[in-house]
Design an enzyme around this catalytic site. Structure first.
Site, short mmCIF file in Angstrom:
data_model
loop_
_atom_site.label_atom_id
_atom_site.label_comp_id
_atom_site.label_asym_id
_atom_site.label_seq_id
_atom_site.Cartn_x
_atom_site.Cartn_y
_atom_site.Cartn_z
N GLN A 3 0.85 -1.20 0.00
CA GLN A 3 0.00 0.00 0.00
C GLN A 3 0.89 1.24 0.00
O GLN A 3 1.66 1.45 0.94
CB GLN A 3 -0.93 0.02 1.21
CG GLN A 3 -1.89 1.21 1.17
CD GLN A 3 -2.89 1.24 2.33
OE1 GLN A 3 -2.81 0.43 3.25
NE2 GLN A 3 -3.82 2.16 2.27
N HIS A 34 -8.40 2.26 -1.32
CA HIS A 34 -8.66 2.20 -2.77
C HIS A 34 -8.67 0.76 -3.22
O HIS A 34 -7.93 -0.07 -2.72
CB HIS A 34 -7.62 3.01 -3.56
CG HIS A 34 -6.19 2.67 -3.23
ND1 HIS A 34 -5.56 3.12 -2.09
CD2 HIS A 34 -5.28 1.92 -3.89
CE1 HIS A 34 -4.31 2.68 -2.07
NE2 HIS A 34 -4.12 1.93 -3.16
P1 AMP Z 1 -1.20 0.96 -3.83
O1 AMP Z 1 0.25 0.77 -4.17
O2 AMP Z 1 -2.00 -0.29 -3.70
O3 AMP Z 1 -1.36 1.87 -2.62
O4 AMP Z 1 -1.85 1.73 -5.06
C1 AMP Z 1 -1.65 3.08 -5.29
C2 AMP Z 1 -1.85 3.32 -6.76
O5 AMP Z 1 -2.02 4.70 -6.98
C3 AMP Z 1 -0.67 2.88 -7.63
O6 AMP Z 1 -1.10 1.87 -8.54
C4 AMP Z 1 -0.25 4.17 -8.34
O7 AMP Z 1 0.13 3.96 -9.67
C5 AMP Z 1 -1.50 5.01 -8.23
N1 AMP Z 1 -1.30 6.45 -8.27
C6 AMP Z 1 -0.38 7.17 -7.59
N2 AMP Z 1 -0.54 8.48 -7.85
C7 AMP Z 1 -1.58 8.58 -8.71
C8 AMP Z 1 -2.22 9.69 -9.37
N3 AMP Z 1 -1.84 10.97 -9.19
N4 AMP Z 1 -3.26 9.43 -10.21
C9 AMP Z 1 -3.66 8.15 -10.41
N5 AMP Z 1 -3.10 7.08 -9.81
C10 AMP Z 1 -2.08 7.29 -8.98
#
Ligand code: AMP
Ligand code: ZN
Length: 113
Positions: free
Chosen positions: A93, A99
């Protein structure tokens, strides 16, 4: 949460590519897609992770899952898709706002890395 990336996306302080929106939920494209379809579905209210969920969130979770089902249908993922929520650093995470990843459009292996 003033310093939360996804709260800023909800408030439109940071741009995102919106896929769908309901009263309590927002869906937008992941900036670094891991599959042909990679959408993030979040509650508009700040909840750090699934670890903070309880029965009081039942209606909200129903709304989130209904939205995820619609996103998968609209994306044509009739062959299958994956719903993922990472909880905590060891699970990967990286944003501390609940999310769900909606991933699809390619075959997937199990277990995940
Ligand atoms: P997690 O690693 O499960 O917390 O997922 C976080 C996700 O957010 C990752 O897949 C990132 O690529 C995505 N992410 C980070 N910043 C952004 C952003 N500004 N817009 C869209 N997705 C994002
Ligand atoms: Zn937040």
């Amino acid at each position: 949460m003033n310093d939360c990336l996804f709260c800023k996306i909800v408030k439109k302080e940071i741009p995102s590519e919106t896929v769908a929106e309901t009263e309590r939920a927002l869906a937008f494209k992941d900036i670094n897609p891991g599959a042909p379809t990679h959408v993030l579905v979040i509650p508009k209210e700040h909840i750090p992770s699934a670890q903070e969920l309880d029965a009081a969130h039942g209606d909200l979770l129903g709304e989130l899952f209904e939205l995820m089902a619609k996103i998968a249908s609209d994306a044509g993922l009739s062959r299958g898709h994956r719903l993922v929520t990472n909880v905590g650093p060891e699970a990967g995470q990286s944003v501390d706002h609940l999310h769900f990843h909606v991933l699809g459009g390619r075959p997937m292996s199990w277990p995940p890395g």
